[in-house]
Design a protein around this motif. Structure first.
Motif, PDB file in Angstrom:
ATOM      1  N   LEU A 148       0.818  -1.215   0.000  1.00  0.00           N
ATOM      2  CA  LEU A 148       0.000   0.000   0.000  1.00  0.00           C
ATOM      3  C   LEU A 148       0.854   1.269   0.000  1.00  0.00           C
ATOM      4  CD1 LEU A 148      -2.575  -1.133   2.712  1.00  0.00           C
ATOM      5  CD2 LEU A 148      -2.873  -1.197   0.232  1.00  0.00           C
ATOM      6  N   MET A 149       2.111   1.091  -0.365  1.00  0.00           N
ATOM      7  CA  MET A 149       3.045   2.197  -0.191  1.00  0.00           C
ATOM      8  C   MET A 149       2.795   3.383  -1.102  1.00  0.00           C
ATOM      9  SD  MET A 149       4.735   1.840   2.249  1.00  0.00           S
ATOM     10  CE  MET A 149       3.966   0.574   3.208  1.00  0.00           C
ATOM     11  N   SER A 150       1.925   3.217  -2.100  1.00  0.00           N
ATOM     12  CA  SER A 150       1.693   4.348  -2.990  1.00  0.00           C
ATOM     13  C   SER A 150       0.902   5.450  -2.297  1.00  0.00           C
ATOM     14  CB  SER A 150       0.953   3.887  -4.246  1.00  0.00           C
ATOM     15  OG  SER A 150      -0.255   3.282  -3.853  1.00  0.00           O
ATOM     16  N   LYS A 151       0.328   5.105  -1.145  1.00  0.00           N
ATOM     17  CA  LYS A 151      -0.437   6.123  -0.435  1.00  0.00           C
ATOM     18  C   LYS A 151       0.489   7.213   0.111  1.00  0.00           C
ATOM     19  CE  LYS A 151      -0.216   3.980   4.076  1.00  0.00           C
ATOM     20  NZ  LYS A 151      -0.902   3.268   5.136  1.00  0.00           N
ATOM     21  N   GLN A 152      -0.080   8.315   0.457  1.00  0.00           N
ATOM     22  CA  GLN A 152       0.708   9.400   1.030  1.00  0.00           C
ATOM     23  C   GLN A 152       1.246   8.982   2.400  1.00  0.00           C
ATOM     24  OE1 GLN A 152       1.332  12.508  -0.416  1.00  0.00           O
ATOM     25  NE2 GLN A 152       2.720  12.662   1.323  1.00  0.00           N
ATOM     26  N   LEU A 153       2.544   9.071   2.576  1.00  0.00           N
ATOM     27  CA  LEU A 153       3.110   8.706   3.864  1.00  0.00           C
ATOM     28  C   LEU A 153       2.968   9.872   4.833  1.00  0.00           C
ATOM     29  CD1 LEU A 153       6.324   6.889   2.632  1.00  0.00           C
ATOM     30  CD2 LEU A 153       4.158   5.884   3.330  1.00  0.00           C
ATOM     31  N   PHE A 154       2.788   9.520   6.112  1.00  0.00           N
ATOM     32  CA  PHE A 154       2.639  10.569   7.107  1.00  0.00           C
ATOM     33  C   PHE A 154       3.954  10.758   7.841  1.00  0.00           C
ATOM     34  CE2 PHE A 154       2.243   7.248  10.272  1.00  0.00           C
ATOM     35  CZ  PHE A 154       1.650   6.225   9.561  1.00  0.00           C
ATOM     36  N   SER A 155       4.057  11.896   8.500  1.00  0.00           N
ATOM     37  CA  SER A 155       5.331  12.194   9.118  1.00  0.00           C
ATOM     38  C   SER A 155       5.142  12.825  10.492  1.00  0.00           C
ATOM     39  CB  SER A 155       6.116  13.077   8.149  1.00  0.00           C
ATOM     40  OG  SER A 155       6.670  14.163   8.749  1.00  0.00           O
ATOM     41  N   VAL A 156       6.073  12.500  11.382  1.00  0.00           N
ATOM     42  CA  VAL A 156       6.061  13.059  12.735  1.00  0.00           C
ATOM     43  C   VAL A 156       7.435  13.661  12.999  1.00  0.00           C
ATOM     44  CG1 VAL A 156       4.284  11.549  13.705  1.00  0.00           C
ATOM     45  CG2 VAL A 156       6.665  10.782  13.644  1.00  0.00           C
ATOM     46  N   THR A 157       7.617  14.165  14.210  1.00  0.00           N
ATOM     47  CA  THR A 157       8.882  14.839  14.533  1.00  0.00           C
ATOM     48  C   THR A 157       9.612  14.072  15.629  1.00  0.00           C
ATOM     49  OG1 THR A 157       7.864  16.939  13.982  1.00  0.00           O
ATOM     50  CG2 THR A 157       9.857  17.022  15.300  1.00  0.00           C
ATOM     51  N   ASP A 158      10.911  13.873  15.429  1.00  0.00           N
ATOM     52  CA  ASP A 158      11.667  13.112  16.437  1.00  0.00           C
ATOM     53  C   ASP A 158      12.090  14.018  17.595  1.00  0.00           C
ATOM     54  OD1 ASP A 158      13.981  14.488  15.781  1.00  0.00           O
ATOM     55  OD2 ASP A 158      15.020  12.780  14.893  1.00  0.00           O
ATOM     56  N   ALA A 159      12.843  13.439  18.533  1.00  0.00           N
ATOM     57  CA  ALA A 159      13.191  14.153  19.771  1.00  0.00           C
ATOM     58  C   ALA A 159      14.028  15.397  19.511  1.00  0.00           C
ATOM     59  CB  ALA A 159      13.941  13.213  20.705  1.00  0.00           C
ATOM     60  N   ARG A 160      14.651  15.462  18.340  1.00  0.00           N
ATOM     61  CA  ARG A 160      15.478  16.632  18.023  1.00  0.00           C
ATOM     62  C   ARG A 160      14.832  17.499  16.942  1.00  0.00           C
ATOM     63  NH1 ARG A 160      17.975  12.722  19.963  1.00  0.00           N
ATOM     64  NH2 ARG A 160      17.548  11.473  18.123  1.00  0.00           N
ATOM     65  N   GLY A 161      13.531  17.248  16.703  1.00  0.00           N
ATOM     66  CA  GLY A 161      12.783  18.131  15.814  1.00  0.00           C
ATOM     67  C   GLY A 161      12.871  17.818  14.341  1.00  0.00           C
ATOM     68  N   LEU A 162      13.397  16.654  13.989  1.00  0.00           N
ATOM     69  CA  LEU A 162      13.511  16.291  12.574  1.00  0.00           C
ATOM     70  C   LEU A 162      12.288  15.496  12.128  1.00  0.00           C
ATOM     71  CD1 LEU A 162      17.254  15.188  12.493  1.00  0.00           C
ATOM     72  CD2 LEU A 162      16.289  17.338  11.642  1.00  0.00           C
ATOM     73  N   SER A 163      11.840  15.727  10.901  1.00  0.00           N
ATOM     74  CA  SER A 163      10.689  14.993  10.369  1.00  0.00           C
ATOM     75  C   SER A 163      11.073  13.545  10.102  1.00  0.00           C
ATOM     76  CB  SER A 163      10.231  15.619   9.056  1.00  0.00           C
ATOM     77  OG  SER A 163       9.680  16.881   9.316  1.00  0.00           O
ATOM     78  N   VAL A 164      10.188  12.658  10.523  1.00  0.00           N
ATOM     79  CA  VAL A 164      10.400  11.219  10.327  1.00  0.00           C
ATOM     80  C   VAL A 164       9.140  10.656   9.683  1.00  0.00           C
ATOM     81  CG1 VAL A 164      10.724   9.009  11.506  1.00  0.00           C
ATOM     82  CG2 VAL A 164      12.006  11.024  12.259  1.00  0.00           C
ATOM     83  N   THR A 165       9.310   9.945   8.598  1.00  0.00           N
ATOM     84  CA  THR A 165       8.173   9.459   7.830  1.00  0.00           C
ATOM     85  C   THR A 165       7.771   8.047   8.241  1.00  0.00           C
ATOM     86  OG1 THR A 165       8.946  10.772   5.972  1.00  0.00           O
ATOM     87  CG2 THR A 165       7.372   9.027   5.476  1.00  0.00           C
ATOM     88  N   GLY A 166       6.470   7.866   8.391  1.00  0.00           N
ATOM     89  CA  GLY A 166       5.933   6.516   8.521  1.00  0.00           C
ATOM     90  C   GLY A 166       5.655   6.048   9.927  1.00  0.00           C
ATOM     91  N   LEU A 167       5.721   6.935  10.905  1.00  0.00           N
ATOM     92  CA  LEU A 167       5.440   6.541  12.291  1.00  0.00           C
ATOM     93  C   LEU A 167       4.318   7.395  12.876  1.00  0.00           C
ATOM     94  CD1 LEU A 167       9.013   6.118  13.865  1.00  0.00           C
ATOM     95  CD2 LEU A 167       7.495   4.331  13.007  1.00  0.00           C
ATOM     96  N   SER A 168       3.632   6.813  13.849  1.00  0.00           N
ATOM     97  CA  SER A 168       2.614   7.570  14.577  1.00  0.00           C
ATOM     98  C   SER A 168       3.287   8.339  15.715  1.00  0.00           C
ATOM     99  CB  SER A 168       1.583   6.602  15.164  1.00  0.00           C
ATOM    100  OG  SER A 168       2.205   5.844  16.194  1.00  0.00           O
ATOM    101  N   ASP A 169       2.514   9.161  16.397  1.00  0.00           N
ATOM    102  CA  ASP A 169       3.049   9.935  17.532  1.00  0.00           C
ATOM    103  C   ASP A 169       3.578   9.021  18.633  1.00  0.00           C
ATOM    104  OD1 ASP A 169       2.473  12.289  16.305  1.00  0.00           O
ATOM    105  OD2 ASP A 169       0.526  12.553  17.274  1.00  0.00           O
ATOM    106  N   THR A 170       2.958   7.870  18.796  1.00  0.00           N
ATOM    107  CA  THR A 170       3.432   6.927  19.812  1.00  0.00           C
ATOM    108  C   THR A 170       4.685   6.201  19.315  1.00  0.00           C
ATOM    109  OG1 THR A 170       1.141   6.568  20.424  1.00  0.00           O
ATOM    110  CG2 THR A 170       2.736   4.971  21.262  1.00  0.00           C
TER     111      THR A 170
END
Ligand code: FE2
Length: 484
Positions: free
Chosen positions: A25-47
């Motif tokens: 299902l990877m063609s879908k839009q990937l979501f992104s969150v922010t790591d402990a140092r403020g960098l965007s990380v793709t493919g993970l939830s807030d938890t």
């Protein structure tokens, strides 16, 4: 020494049906969150990002089991781009040729996610690809590009500084640390993991005072941050502070075995401190209990054990049949190590195993590989040849070969303390030929890396004066025992 094993073993990733379904299902839009140092990380939830933040810290703290935790996270979140990259990096860090196939699988997973990845993540995917292809310069350049643009990228910083260690590129290690220094402060999560490589790079550059300051700052945060502990151990080693070094490592000794196999190298440093004080029985005990207690094909274990046994034999200690297990591990992994500083240590074990055919076959293999590969492979093969000559009693040949190579030897990677094994061999080869002037000359050269401050220089001058008084084999061997 990192470029060092950050996980206990490669875990071969077998995708489950759920994983395959998700990755389709990877063609879908990937979501992104922010790591402990403020960098965007793709493919993970807030938890899940919190889990990743912890895995990253644990990885570079040498906590066992991070591979399994990351594997579980990837099962939940197969679109986690950097998770796939980190598994690839960790597999490559394990240092085996056979691991490349496993890493390739993670690269393919990550590559499928490229369209939804951030520019930073795409660079990480490129770096992993270069690494698997053996393009180390291109890989290092990508990591440098990342830390130039995103100095908070602990993943790129630790991988780069670790890899440069085994590339023999000490100046570039320090450059990487200084490059990211303006970003870091005590409030930023992972600060201690920034300090360790800075301290180590400063130490290898001979800036022992600064190295000690930063290593101690990191150890204030976490007293068993092994890479910072290791940097401090090197400062003690280079300044001849063996009793302080011994006391410091022993103060955390009861916690060392909570960590992964890198701990063996910390035990190796403790053994060096004990050797400098003439506690040779304790050194042998550490070999048996901590440095090489069972059977291990891990490259760092082979290096630690072989170099310590050679040092012990040079001090006149009978090590019994302890070479046998290391020789067996060396035969089993003869051309499987990507960390080429391992080769001279395999040569020691094979030459001391009593079977001349073993070392002869190995030399053929290494020389053939070296003739068709990069400079490190050929250099490793030539060093192995010199070591074989020594153990086969061809002391003049061994010394000639080492002497011609001696200023290139740092290109094979590792620390000054580890590289001292070359001088141990050269000095012993001169001693075996009863050539005291040559012995003294080599002993003098051996301490060239140790003087930073006026006090260090005064100490070095005192050591040089002691070397001038050396008149016998026993006195020369005593100088070797005391370390660099
Ligand atoms: Fe070390």
């Amino acid at each position: 020494m990192t470029g060092l094993k950050t996980t206990v073993k490669s875990v071969i990733f077998t995708p489950t049906s759920k994983y395959l379904e998700n990755i389709s299902l990877m063609s879908k839009q990937l979501f992104s969150v922010t790591d402990a140092r403020g960098l965007s990380v793709t493919g993970l939830s807030d938890t899940q990002i919190k889990t990743y933040d912890q895995i990253l810290l644990d990885t570079y703290h040498y906590v066992p089991g991070t591979a399994d935790e990351l594997k579980s996270l990837l099962e939940e979140a197969p679109e986690f781009v950097l998770g796939n990259v980190l598994r690839g990096y960790s597999t490559m860090t394990d240092g085996s040729v056979s691991g490349k196939t496993v890493a390739q699988g993670y690269l393919e997973n990550a590559t499928k996610l490229t369209s939804g990845a951030t520019p930073r993540e795409r660079l990480h995917i490129a770096a992993l690809g270069h690494w698997i292809s053996g393009e180390h310069e291109a890989r290092n350049a990508v990591w440098e590009d990342i830390i130039g643009k995103w100095p908070a990228d602990l993943l790129a910083y630790r991988q780069l500084t670790g890899a440069l260690f085994w590339n023999g590129d000490k100046k570039r290690q320090l450059a990487a640390a200084v490059q990211t220094l303006p970003y870091w402060s005590a409030e930023i999560p992972g600060y201690g993991l920034f300090l360790g490589p800075l301290a180590f790079a400063l130490e290898e550059a001979g800036r022992f005072g600064l190295a000690e300051r930063y290593a101690r700052e990191a150890l204030e945060i976490n007293s068993t941050d092994l890479w910072s502990l290791h940097a401090l151990a090197h400062v003690f080693e280079m300044q001849g502070r063996s009793t302080e070094g011994e006391a410091h490592i022993e103060s955390v000794a009861d916690k060392l075995n909570d960590y992964n196999l890198f701990r063996g190298h910390i035990w190796w440093h403790l053994a060096l401190f004990k050797m400098a004080q003439g506690k040779l029985d304790e050194v042998l005990g550490l070999v048996d209990k901590e440095i090489y207690p069972g059977t291990s094909n891990f490259y760092l274990d082979i290096q630690n054990a072989a170099s310590m046994l050679s040092r012990l034999e040079f001090q006149g200690v009978n090590v019994g049949d302890r070479w046998d297990r290391i020789a067996k591990a060396s035969r089993e992994t003869l051309s499987d190590h990507t960390v080429l500083f391992t080769v001279p240590h395999q040569a020691m074990a094979l030459a001391r195993s009593g079977e001349e055919t073993h070392i002869a076959n190995a030399l053929d293999q290494w020389m053939s590989a070296g003739s068709n590969a990069n400079g490190q492979s050929l250099l490793a093969a030539k060093v192995a040849e010199a070591i074989a000559d020594f153990h086969l009693g061809r002391f003049s040949d061994a010394l000639d070969k080492f002497a011609r190579l001696r200023f290139e030897l740092p290109d094979l990677g590792a620390s000054h303390a580890q590289q001292d094994i070359y001088y141990q061999y050269m000095v012993m080869a001169a001693i075996e030929q009863e050539d005291i002037p040559r012995t003294k000359s080599l002993l003098r050269e051996r301490i060239a890396n140790r003087a930073e401050t006026e006090a260090d220089w005064t100490e070095a001058r005192a050591r040089l004066a002691e070397i001038e008084r050396v008149e016998s084999k026993a006195e020369a061997i005593m100088m070797l025992r005391r370390g660099i």
